[in-house]
Design a protein around this motif. Structure first.
Motif, PDB file in Angstrom:
ATOM      1  N   SER A 177       9.763  12.858  -6.452  1.00  0.00           N
ATOM      2  CA  SER A 177      10.370  11.761  -5.685  1.00  0.00           C
ATOM      3  C   SER A 177      10.580  12.166  -4.227  1.00  0.00           C
ATOM      4  CB  SER A 177      11.720  11.362  -6.289  1.00  0.00           C
ATOM      5  OG  SER A 177      11.570  11.025  -7.636  1.00  0.00           O
ATOM      6  N   LEU A 178      11.075  13.397  -4.030  1.00  0.00           N
ATOM      7  CA  LEU A 178      11.319  13.881  -2.668  1.00  0.00           C
ATOM      8  C   LEU A 178      10.007  14.058  -1.918  1.00  0.00           C
ATOM      9  CD1 LEU A 178      13.476  14.797  -0.669  1.00  0.00           C
ATOM     10  CD2 LEU A 178      13.292  17.096  -1.599  1.00  0.00           C
ATOM     11  N   VAL A 179       8.993  14.602  -2.598  1.00  0.00           N
ATOM     12  CA  VAL A 179       7.667  14.767  -1.992  1.00  0.00           C
ATOM     13  C   VAL A 179       7.115  13.413  -1.574  1.00  0.00           C
ATOM     14  CG1 VAL A 179       5.273  15.463  -2.425  1.00  0.00           C
ATOM     15  CG2 VAL A 179       7.153  16.888  -3.255  1.00  0.00           C
ATOM     16  N   ALA A 180       7.243  12.412  -2.453  1.00  0.00           N
ATOM     17  CA  ALA A 180       6.725  11.078  -2.158  1.00  0.00           C
ATOM     18  C   ALA A 180       7.393  10.480  -0.927  1.00  0.00           C
ATOM     19  CB  ALA A 180       6.945  10.166  -3.366  1.00  0.00           C
ATOM     20  N   ILE A 181       8.726  10.604  -0.841  1.00  0.00           N
ATOM     21  CA  ILE A 181       9.458  10.059   0.313  1.00  0.00           C
ATOM     22  C   ILE A 181       9.000  10.741   1.604  1.00  0.00           C
ATOM     23  CG2 ILE A 181      11.739   9.910   1.405  1.00  0.00           C
ATOM     24  CD1 ILE A 181      12.897   9.571  -1.460  1.00  0.00           C
ATOM     25  N   LEU A 182       8.870  12.089   1.577  1.00  0.00           N
ATOM     26  CA  LEU A 182       8.476  12.839   2.772  1.00  0.00           C
ATOM     27  C   LEU A 182       7.033  12.535   3.181  1.00  0.00           C
ATOM     28  CD1 LEU A 182      10.149  16.300   1.994  1.00  0.00           C
ATOM     29  CD2 LEU A 182      10.922  14.552   3.614  1.00  0.00           C
ATOM     30  N   VAL A 183       6.112  12.429   2.215  1.00  0.00           N
ATOM     31  CA  VAL A 183       4.700  12.151   2.519  1.00  0.00           C
ATOM     32  C   VAL A 183       4.543  10.770   3.149  1.00  0.00           C
ATOM     33  CG1 VAL A 183       2.437  11.688   1.489  1.00  0.00           C
ATOM     34  CG2 VAL A 183       3.721  13.714   0.797  1.00  0.00           C
ATOM     35  N   VAL A 184       5.172   9.771   2.534  1.00  0.00           N
ATOM     36  CA  VAL A 184       5.064   8.402   3.071  1.00  0.00           C
ATOM     37  C   VAL A 184       5.732   8.318   4.442  1.00  0.00           C
ATOM     38  CG1 VAL A 184       5.730   5.989   2.689  1.00  0.00           C
ATOM     39  CG2 VAL A 184       4.904   7.372   0.781  1.00  0.00           C
ATOM     40  N   PHE A 244       2.011  13.942  -8.970  1.00  0.00           N
ATOM     41  CA  PHE A 244       2.427  15.237  -8.415  1.00  0.00           C
ATOM     42  C   PHE A 244       2.961  16.204  -9.476  1.00  0.00           C
ATOM     43  CE2 PHE A 244       5.215  18.189  -6.137  1.00  0.00           C
ATOM     44  CZ  PHE A 244       4.348  18.645  -5.149  1.00  0.00           C
ATOM     45  N   PRO A 245       3.752  15.722 -10.472  1.00  0.00           N
ATOM     46  CA  PRO A 245       4.239  16.658 -11.508  1.00  0.00           C
ATOM     47  C   PRO A 245       3.117  17.311 -12.315  1.00  0.00           C
ATOM     48  CG  PRO A 245       5.488  14.610 -11.555  1.00  0.00           C
ATOM     49  CD  PRO A 245       4.341  14.383 -10.640  1.00  0.00           C
ATOM     50  N   LYS A 246       1.923  16.698 -12.325  1.00  0.00           N
ATOM     51  CA  LYS A 246       0.786  17.297 -13.043  1.00  0.00           C
ATOM     52  C   LYS A 246       0.253  18.511 -12.284  1.00  0.00           C
ATOM     53  CE  LYS A 246      -0.511  12.745 -14.885  1.00  0.00           C
ATOM     54  NZ  LYS A 246       0.044  12.883 -16.210  1.00  0.00           N
ATOM     55  N   ILE A 247       0.539  18.551 -10.978  1.00  0.00           N
ATOM     56  CA  ILE A 247       0.123  19.700 -10.152  1.00  0.00           C
ATOM     57  C   ILE A 247       1.185  20.795 -10.217  1.00  0.00           C
ATOM     58  CG2 ILE A 247      -0.496  20.457  -7.806  1.00  0.00           C
ATOM     59  CD1 ILE A 247      -1.265  17.474  -7.273  1.00  0.00           C
ATOM     60  N   GLY A 288       0.817  -1.217   0.000  1.00  0.00           N
ATOM     61  CA  GLY A 288       0.000   0.000   0.000  1.00  0.00           C
ATOM     62  C   GLY A 288       0.846   1.260   0.000  1.00  0.00           C
ATOM     63  N   LEU A 289       1.892   1.273   0.840  1.00  0.00           N
ATOM     64  CA  LEU A 289       2.783   2.439   0.911  1.00  0.00           C
ATOM     65  C   LEU A 289       3.574   2.606  -0.390  1.00  0.00           C
ATOM     66  CD1 LEU A 289       4.125   2.050   4.571  1.00  0.00           C
ATOM     67  CD2 LEU A 289       2.525   3.773   3.741  1.00  0.00           C
ATOM     68  N   THR A 290       3.975   1.484  -0.998  1.00  0.00           N
ATOM     69  CA  THR A 290       4.685   1.539  -2.289  1.00  0.00           C
ATOM     70  C   THR A 290       3.763   2.115  -3.364  1.00  0.00           C
ATOM     71  OG1 THR A 290       6.030  -0.391  -1.688  1.00  0.00           O
ATOM     72  CG2 THR A 290       5.918   0.182  -4.029  1.00  0.00           C
ATOM     73  N   ALA A 291       2.500   1.650  -3.371  1.00  0.00           N
ATOM     74  CA  ALA A 291       1.515   2.144  -4.344  1.00  0.00           C
ATOM     75  C   ALA A 291       1.265   3.640  -4.143  1.00  0.00           C
ATOM     76  CB  ALA A 291       0.208   1.370  -4.207  1.00  0.00           C
ATOM     77  N   LEU A 292       1.215   4.083  -2.872  1.00  0.00           N
ATOM     78  CA  LEU A 292       1.027   5.506  -2.570  1.00  0.00           C
ATOM     79  C   LEU A 292       2.203   6.319  -3.121  1.00  0.00           C
ATOM     80  CD1 LEU A 292      -0.376   7.894  -1.147  1.00  0.00           C
ATOM     81  CD2 LEU A 292       0.824   7.232   0.964  1.00  0.00           C
ATOM     82  N   THR A 293       3.415   5.805  -2.913  1.00  0.00           N
ATOM     83  CA  THR A 293       4.619   6.482  -3.421  1.00  0.00           C
ATOM     84  C   THR A 293       4.578   6.608  -4.942  1.00  0.00           C
ATOM     85  OG1 THR A 293       5.882   5.481  -1.609  1.00  0.00           O
ATOM     86  CG2 THR A 293       7.142   6.462  -3.411  1.00  0.00           C
ATOM     87  N   ILE A 294       4.246   5.492  -5.605  1.00  0.00           N
ATOM     88  CA  ILE A 294       4.173   5.493  -7.073  1.00  0.00           C
ATOM     89  C   ILE A 294       3.136   6.500  -7.562  1.00  0.00           C
ATOM     90  CG2 ILE A 294       3.474   4.088  -9.077  1.00  0.00           C
ATOM     91  CD1 ILE A 294       4.802   1.679  -7.639  1.00  0.00           C
ATOM     92  N   ALA A 295       1.977   6.547  -6.874  1.00  0.00           N
ATOM     93  CA  ALA A 295       0.907   7.469  -7.264  1.00  0.00           C
ATOM     94  C   ALA A 295       1.362   8.921  -7.136  1.00  0.00           C
ATOM     95  CB  ALA A 295      -0.332   7.221  -6.408  1.00  0.00           C
ATOM     96  N   ILE A 296       2.075   9.229  -6.036  1.00  0.00           N
ATOM     97  CA  ILE A 296       2.561  10.607  -5.823  1.00  0.00           C
ATOM     98  C   ILE A 296       3.586  10.981  -6.902  1.00  0.00           C
ATOM     99  CG2 ILE A 296       3.848  12.135  -4.272  1.00  0.00           C
ATOM    100  CD1 ILE A 296       2.609  10.528  -1.925  1.00  0.00           C
TER     101      ILE A 296
END
Length: 511
Positions: free
Chosen positions: A185-192, A175-178, A163-171
């Motif tokens: 990648s950094l945002v994903a690591i910090l969020v998870v 995220f670049p679309k936002i 689940g956490l891996t899937a969340l990272t992949i989704a971010i």
């Protein structure tokens, strides 16, 4: 001083992008360096020291700003057998020798030979590497129990990690679309990381792989006998490591050139890789080369200068010295997700889209290189086999192109007008076109549309001239380019051919 220029002041540097990219690269480089050090039976710090020293030296001296080097798995995999049989001191000596070999390649400007690597080999290399990177992340879904047995995660542990891996992949994907202001990648690591800490989720972290606190690397000459026997042991490994390291580094350089639409220096990069590996050998690092995955992370984060590589290296050093307790708490799922997305972006999907438009030989080469890379993890062998197959296919295609137009003039002289290159692959077809027994008294072979390429061609002409001589017939060569004439004159000891001079016709005039 030009080689020491950290920045090109003619170009505007985005310091925010460089710093954030450097931090992201450091986060993704740490688990990979740790994983490969542990895989090779080395101390985790040996891997981190390599990441720090390779990254710093090549960022400052390298021929390609934006490219990231570290303790890459490609180079350490070829040394595992040496480490198991002779120990870590022999590893350090091998890394120094490999560095010296790489340095010599750069000094003698041999880096240009990477241009001989065809596009299908590049596709196969990158696709194979993408699969290796992805499969290495799948391994993180395994655990080692108290008895040392390896087994897959099960139950809630597996679901949480997935689940956490899937969340990272989704971010990383969305995220670049936002916004692209901050690396996804950094945002994903910090969020998870925040999710795991906030909800007190029990999951696999960096600490479960290894503890990474340590001191500054110390200078040390490898402790082993300096003898010819030692050289015989380490030289083959050093040669393979140097080859693997340079091939991966120069292919990565070519990839970055393509992505950034700019030009790097292969020879300068070879020197930097060599100096970085020499430094590794004397300061306790496992050595390495350019890292495709981390380079892509760096470029995707917006880096185009040397600063990000320097930031990444210094960040790794700071983490070794003081930041280990924080980094060890990062969930592995976050790093696995980032690296899986890197693997997906490394894979050359265009090679699948154009597969129906590619020659069958190119498809075969690409698949062969990818399979050797995946199965054997030997990148040097994969690329070498790909280049050899491509060269043989090229030789075969050109061998079929040799043709001869024949006619007899009013004087009864027979003319053979040759089309296509005369080389080792085409000499048999070339020789079969002549009929010494039934030809008239005088024969002229016209090379206006052909070219004598190698010694096999000269040998074929030698044998052909002797066949005509045995029939007491005259055999002339006409319209040879200057370089062909020079080659034939250099071979006068093995050939007797009457060259008809033609001063008005030059294929390759002397400069």
């Amino acid at each position: 001083m030009q080689s020491l220029a950290l920045f090109d002041f003619s170009k505007k540097i985005n310091f925010k992008n460089e710093i954030l990219a450097g931090l992201t690269v450091a986060m993704t480089m740490i688990p990979e360096s740790l994983s490969f050090a542990i895989l090779a039976g080395l101390s985790p710090l040996t891997g981190l020291y390599a990441a720090f020293m390779m990254g710093l030296v090549t960022a400052i001296l390298g021929g390609r700003p934006g490219m990231v080097s570290g303790g890459a798995g490609a180079t350490i995999v070829v040394l595992i057998a040496l480490i198991k049989s002779h120990g870590v001191e022999y590893l350090f000596a091998t890394v120094v020798l490999a560095g010296i070999l790489q340095l010599l390649v750069g000094v003698f400007k041999l880096g240009k030979f990477v241009r001989l690597i065809p596009q299908p080999v590049m596709y196969g290399f990158l696709n194979g590497l993408a699969v290796i990177i992805f499969m290495a992340q799948v391994e993180q879904f395994k655990i080692i129990n108290a008895n040392g047995a390896v087994s897959w995660l099960q139950g809630s542990s597996l679901y949480i990690m997935a689940g956490l891996t899937a969340l990272t992949i989704a971010i990383v994907y969305f995220f670049p679309k936002i916004t692209k202001a901050i690396p996804a990648s950094l945002v994903a690591i910090l969020v998870v990381f925040a999710v795991v800490l906030g909800f007190k989720i029990n999951t696999k972290t960096v600490a479960d792989i290894a503890h990474i606190s340590g001191s500054l690397p110390n200078f040390k000459i490898p402790n082993l006998p300096f003898s010819l026997e030692t050289l015989q042991i380490i030289f083959p490994y050093a040669l393979i490591m140097a080859g693997v390291g340079l091939i991966e580094s120069l292919l990565t350089l070519s990839m970055v050139d393509e992505i950034t639409n700019s030009k790097g220096s292969a020879n300068k990069e070879s020197v930097a890789q060599g100096l970085a590996n020499i430094t590794n050998g004397f300061f306790g690092g496992m050595g390495g080369c350019a890292m495709v995955a981390q380079t892509l992370v760096n470029l995707n984060a917006g880096s185009r200068a040397r600063l990000s590589g320097i930031i990444a290296s210094i960040t790794i050093l700071i983490i070794i010295l003081v930041g280990a307790p924080f980094i060890e708490k990062i969930p592995m799922a976050a790093l696995v997700g980032v690296m899986m997305m890197v693997a997906i972006s490394t894979f050359q999907w265009v090679s699948i889209r154009i597969v129906n438009k590619m020659p069958k030989s190119d498809i075969f080469v690409g698949i062969t290189v990818a399979l050797i890379t995946i199965i054997l993890h030997n990148l040097a062998l994969a690329v070498l086999v790909g280049v050899i197959i491509s060269a043989l296919v090229f030789a075969w295609d050109n061998a079929k192109r040799i043709r001869a137009r024949k006619h007899i003039d009013e004087n009864g002289t027979k003319h053979y007008e040759i089309f296509g290159p005369l080389f080792f692959g085409s000499v048999t077809a070339f020789t079969d076109k002549f009929d010494p027994a039934n030809d008239p008294e005088e024969v002229i072979v016209d090379f206006k549309e052909s070219r004598i390429v190698d010694m096999s061609a000269i040998d074929a002409l030698d044998k052909l001239s002797k066949k005509y001589a045995q029939q007491n017939k005259k055999f002339h060569l006409k319209h040879l380019s200057e370089d062909c004439i020079k080659m034939l004159k250099n071979a006068e000891a093995v050939i007797e051919v009457n060259i008809q001079e033609d001063p008005t016709y030059k294929v390759m005039p002397e400069k």
